[in-house]
Design a protein around this motif. Structure first.
Motif, short mmCIF file in Angstrom:
data_model
loop_
_atom_site.label_atom_id
_atom_site.label_comp_id
_atom_site.label_asym_id
_atom_site.label_seq_id
_atom_site.Cartn_x
_atom_site.Cartn_y
_atom_site.Cartn_z
N HIS A 31 -38.68 -7.47 -1.67
CA HIS A 31 -37.30 -7.08 -1.53
C HIS A 31 -37.03 -5.93 -2.48
CE1 HIS A 31 -32.90 -7.47 -2.01
NE2 HIS A 31 -32.93 -8.03 -0.79
N VAL A 32 -36.40 -4.93 -1.98
CA VAL A 32 -36.18 -3.74 -2.80
C VAL A 32 -35.33 -4.06 -4.03
CG1 VAL A 32 -35.35 -1.36 -2.77
CG2 VAL A 32 -36.23 -2.39 -0.66
N GLY A 33 -34.30 -4.81 -3.78
CA GLY A 33 -33.40 -5.18 -4.88
C GLY A 33 -34.15 -5.93 -5.96
N ILE A 34 -35.07 -6.78 -5.57
CA ILE A 34 -35.86 -7.58 -6.52
C ILE A 34 -36.73 -6.65 -7.37
CG2 ILE A 34 -37.86 -9.14 -6.66
CD1 ILE A 34 -35.47 -10.78 -6.14
N ASP A 35 -37.38 -5.69 -6.70
CA ASP A 35 -38.25 -4.77 -7.44
C ASP A 35 -37.45 -4.02 -8.50
OD1 ASP A 35 -40.22 -5.62 -5.84
OD2 ASP A 35 -40.25 -3.86 -4.51
N GLU A 36 -36.31 -3.55 -8.11
CA GLU A 36 -35.47 -2.81 -9.06
C GLU A 36 -35.07 -3.71 -10.22
OE1 GLU A 36 -32.29 -1.33 -6.70
OE2 GLU A 36 -33.51 0.26 -5.80
N ALA A 37 -34.70 -4.91 -9.84
CA ALA A 37 -34.28 -5.86 -10.89
C ALA A 37 -35.44 -6.17 -11.82
CB ALA A 37 -33.78 -7.15 -10.24
N LEU A 38 -36.64 -6.29 -11.27
CA LEU A 38 -37.81 -6.57 -12.11
C LEU A 38 -38.07 -5.41 -13.07
CD1 LEU A 38 -40.34 -8.21 -9.62
CD2 LEU A 38 -39.38 -9.24 -11.67
N PHE A 39 -37.94 -4.17 -12.55
CA PHE A 39 -38.11 -3.02 -13.44
C PHE A 39 -37.06 -3.03 -14.54
CE2 PHE A 39 -40.75 -0.99 -10.07
CZ PHE A 39 -41.80 -0.59 -10.88
N ALA A 40 -35.85 -3.32 -14.13
CA ALA A 40 -34.75 -3.34 -15.11
C ALA A 40 -35.01 -4.38 -16.19
CB ALA A 40 -33.43 -3.64 -14.39
N VAL A 41 -35.46 -5.55 -15.75
CA VAL A 41 -35.74 -6.64 -16.71
C VAL A 41 -36.88 -6.24 -17.63
CG1 VAL A 41 -36.72 -8.97 -16.85
CG2 VAL A 41 -34.81 -8.53 -15.32
N ALA A 42 -37.93 -5.66 -17.04
CA ALA A 42 -39.11 -5.31 -17.82
C ALA A 42 -38.80 -4.23 -18.85
CB ALA A 42 -40.22 -4.86 -16.89
N ARG A 43 -37.86 -3.37 -18.51
CA ARG A 43 -37.59 -2.25 -19.42
C ARG A 43 -36.43 -2.53 -20.38
NH1 ARG A 43 -38.39 2.00 -14.54
NH2 ARG A 43 -40.64 2.06 -14.62
N SER A 44 -35.71 -3.55 -20.09
CA SER A 44 -34.54 -3.81 -20.95
C SER A 44 -34.99 -4.28 -22.33
CB SER A 44 -33.66 -4.90 -20.31
OG SER A 44 -32.72 -5.33 -21.25
N PRO A 45 -34.45 -3.67 -23.38
CA PRO A 45 -34.83 -4.10 -24.74
C PRO A 45 -34.27 -5.48 -25.10
CG PRO A 45 -33.09 -2.44 -24.82
CD PRO A 45 -33.47 -2.57 -23.39
N TYR A 46 -33.33 -5.91 -24.30
CA TYR A 46 -32.70 -7.21 -24.61
C TYR A 46 -33.41 -8.37 -23.91
CZ TYR A 46 -29.08 -4.02 -26.14
OH TYR A 46 -28.42 -3.01 -26.76
N THR A 47 -34.34 -8.04 -23.06
CA THR A 47 -35.02 -9.12 -22.33
C THR A 47 -35.93 -9.90 -23.26
OG1 THR A 47 -35.00 -7.69 -20.40
CG2 THR A 47 -36.39 -9.64 -20.28
N PHE A 48 -35.93 -11.17 -23.05
CA PHE A 48 -36.81 -12.06 -23.81
C PHE A 48 -38.26 -11.66 -23.55
CE2 PHE A 48 -38.63 -16.27 -24.84
CZ PHE A 48 -37.96 -16.51 -26.03
N GLU A 49 -39.07 -11.68 -24.62
CA GLU A 49 -40.43 -11.14 -24.53
C GLU A 49 -41.25 -11.80 -23.42
OE1 GLU A 49 -42.51 -8.05 -25.63
OE2 GLU A 49 -40.61 -8.58 -26.60
N ALA A 50 -41.16 -13.10 -23.32
CA ALA A 50 -41.96 -13.82 -22.31
C ALA A 50 -41.55 -13.42 -20.90
CB ALA A 50 -41.81 -15.33 -22.50
N VAL A 51 -40.24 -13.21 -20.73
CA VAL A 51 -39.71 -12.82 -19.42
C VAL A 51 -40.21 -11.42 -19.08
CG1 VAL A 51 -37.62 -12.48 -18.06
CG2 VAL A 51 -37.68 -14.26 -19.81
N LYS A 52 -40.17 -10.58 -20.12
CA LYS A 52 -40.61 -9.20 -19.92
C LYS A 52 -42.07 -9.18 -19.49
CE LYS A 52 -38.76 -6.17 -22.87
NZ LYS A 52 -38.58 -5.31 -24.05
N ASP A 53 -42.89 -9.95 -20.20
CA ASP A 53 -44.32 -10.01 -19.87
C ASP A 53 -44.53 -10.48 -18.43
OD1 ASP A 53 -44.84 -9.20 -22.38
OD2 ASP A 53 -45.44 -11.17 -23.16
N GLU A 54 -43.76 -11.49 -18.07
CA GLU A 54 -43.90 -12.05 -16.73
C GLU A 54 -43.50 -11.02 -15.68
OE1 GLU A 54 -45.16 -15.07 -16.36
OE2 GLU A 54 -45.00 -15.19 -14.19
N ALA A 55 -42.41 -10.30 -15.97
CA ALA A 55 -41.94 -9.27 -15.03
C ALA A 55 -42.99 -8.18 -14.87
CB ALA A 55 -40.63 -8.68 -15.53
N TYR A 56 -43.58 -7.77 -16.00
CA TYR A 56 -44.65 -6.77 -15.93
C TYR A 56 -45.82 -7.29 -15.13
CZ TYR A 56 -42.96 -3.09 -19.06
OH TYR A 56 -42.28 -2.06 -19.59
#
Lengths: 263, 200
Positions: free
Chosen positions: A229-254
């Motif tokens: 889903h396009v929206g999901i991909d964008e959201a995943l990028f946003a989560v992965a790049r956000s400095p406020y994202t929890f580290e484990a979440v960021k890793d998972e998103a990456y």
């Protein structure tokens, strides 16, 4: 044996034991023994019958264990009924009610929406029949006093097997706003069962960036891995790049993005 | 505490005649049933040797009286632990001895251990010593009584209670060589004391 002293003592052994024991000792001893035997559990008999006592204790212990087992077996259904099993039972009975009047249930109960006039009667009705028929789903999902009630409502939705726009909205709201992580995860779980529904994908994409609970966010990321889903991909990028994202979440998103070769 | 299984139990038990053994077993059985006659008969039978054994270690008669009572009380209370009913005498005897030693320890009497550094004063008694023992029992008693507490305890346990030196070492928590050395010294002292008495 060159021990004249030992020899002498052996020869005159009897003569060395000339002292007579004091006369009062036997009497005192008898009194002491009688006092001991007069106790509820006399020391002598008590110790003699130690084997019996131990057996008695063993019997008592096994009886106790038996009672506890019996209680758990026969009454066990009631104990968890405060938590989960009751949740399992209720949905089976009440699911049709909800299904029959989904619109009224939506309109009448939520606090946010202006309450419709005809439904207060139903609401009162549900109050009157609170014990046999619990409040509608929306009310229970909004019940901030009890996480178990909210969980029960989610389970009820899940067991009913039906889902519509309103229920999805309620679940999404619960997933994003509920104060209890377990309730949020339960809502996510129900949503994930309808992953093929594009509306669900949209909701998850929105929730991914807006989610403030890292555990739930992690759950959404994992589910997002199954979505194209396009929206999901964008959201995943946003989560992965956000400095406020929890580290484990960021890793998972990456990891998800890497796996999908989107990086 | 007294252990029902004593090393010297069988040794002492062997001294009993078959009829005595039977009688003792019956008395112990009576005690098991809580009969007063069993307690009284066993007490009357063994109180005197036990009391004398205690008095040889604890000179104070008032304390010896207490230990006598306690020893019999514990023997009767724990009679179910006595596995060989024919050895009640040895058992109560050992209880009394152990209690006496414990009592001495409470009085801060230490049984010093030489740590095997001192060589045992072996034998070497002059021939005159043999003749000394033509003396009276009372004199020997007094000579033993004058010994220091540690020597006296070891000498009494070895001479009168017939306990092997290894076992005495275990009871007092000292080495076997210390027991042996102290026994020989005690014996020398007794002989010397008797010599002095007879040469006066």
């Amino acid at each position: 044996m060159n021990d004249p002293l030992k020899k002498f003592v052996k020869q005159h052994r009897e003569a060395f034991d000339q002292l007579e024991p004091p006369t009062g000792v036997l009497q005192r001893l008898q009194t002491q023994l009688q006092a001991e035997s007069a106790r509820p559990e006399p020391a002598t008999k008590h110790r003699i019958s130690w084997g019996h006592r131990r057996t008695t204790w063993l019997v008592a212990a096994s009886l106790l264990i038996g009672l506890v087992c019996a209680y758990l077996l026969f009454d066990g259904g009631r104990i968890p009924s405060h938590n989960e099993p009751q949740i399992v039972h209720q949905p089976v009975e009440r699911a049709p009610l909800i299904a029959e009047t989904p619109v009224t249930a939506q309109a009448e109960i939520p606090v946010e929406l202006p309450a419709a006039e005809p439904q207060p009667q139903e609401a009162r009705h549900t109050v009157v029949h609170r014990e046999p028929a619990p409040a509608p789903l929306a009310v229970r999902l909004a019940d901030s006093t009890s996480a178990s009630t909210r969980l029960a409502a989610i389970l009820e939705i899940e067991q009913s097997g039906r889902i519509d726009g309103h229920l999805l909205a309620m679940l999404s709201e619960t997933m994003n706003r509920d104060g209890n992580t377990n309730v949020r995860l339960a809502a996510l779980d129900v949503l994930s069962r309808h992953i093929d529904d594009p509306q669900v994908a949209d909701l998850l994409a929105t929730a991914l960036t807006g989610q403030d609970d890292p555990l739930v966010q992690l759950g959404i990321v994992r589910i997002a891995a199954q979505l194209d889903h396009v929206g999901i991909d964008e959201a995943l990028f946003a989560v992965a790049r956000s400095p406020y994202t929890f580290e484990a979440v960021k890793d998972e998103a990456y990891a998800v993005l890497l796996y999908q070769e989107k990086l | 505490m007294g252990n029902p299984r004593l090393n010297n139990e069988s040794r002492k038990g062997d001294h009993l005649q078959p009829t005595d053994k039977k009688e003792e077993i019956e008395l112990v059985a009576l005690c098991h049933q809580g009969h007063d006659t069993g307690f009284t008969a066993l007490y009357n039978k063994y109180a005197r040797p036990v009391y004398n054994a205690i008095c040889r270690i604890i000179s104070h008669t008032g304390e010896a009286e207490d230990i006598l009572q306690e020893s019999f009380y514990h023997a009767f209370s724990d009679i179910h632990r006595l596995q060989n009913a024919a050895s009640f005498g040895s058992w109560v005897h050992r209880i009394a001895l152990n209690r006496s030693i414990t009592h001495l320890r409470k009085r801060k009497i230490v049984f010093s251990d030489n740590g095997g550094l001192e060589v045992a004063d072996e034998e070497g008694y002059d021939l005159e010593a043999d003749n000394l023992f033509d003396c009276r029992v009372e004199d020997v008693k007094q000579a033993i009584e004058q010994l220091p507490q540690g020597y006296k305890t070891i000498l009494n346990l070895y001479l009168f209670e017939d306990i092997p030196q290894e076992e005495i070492a275990g009871m007092l928590g000292i080495s076997h060589s210390t027991v042996r050395t102290q026994y020989h010294r005690a014996k020398k002292k007794v002989i010397q004391s008797l010599k002095d008495r007879y040469h006066e």
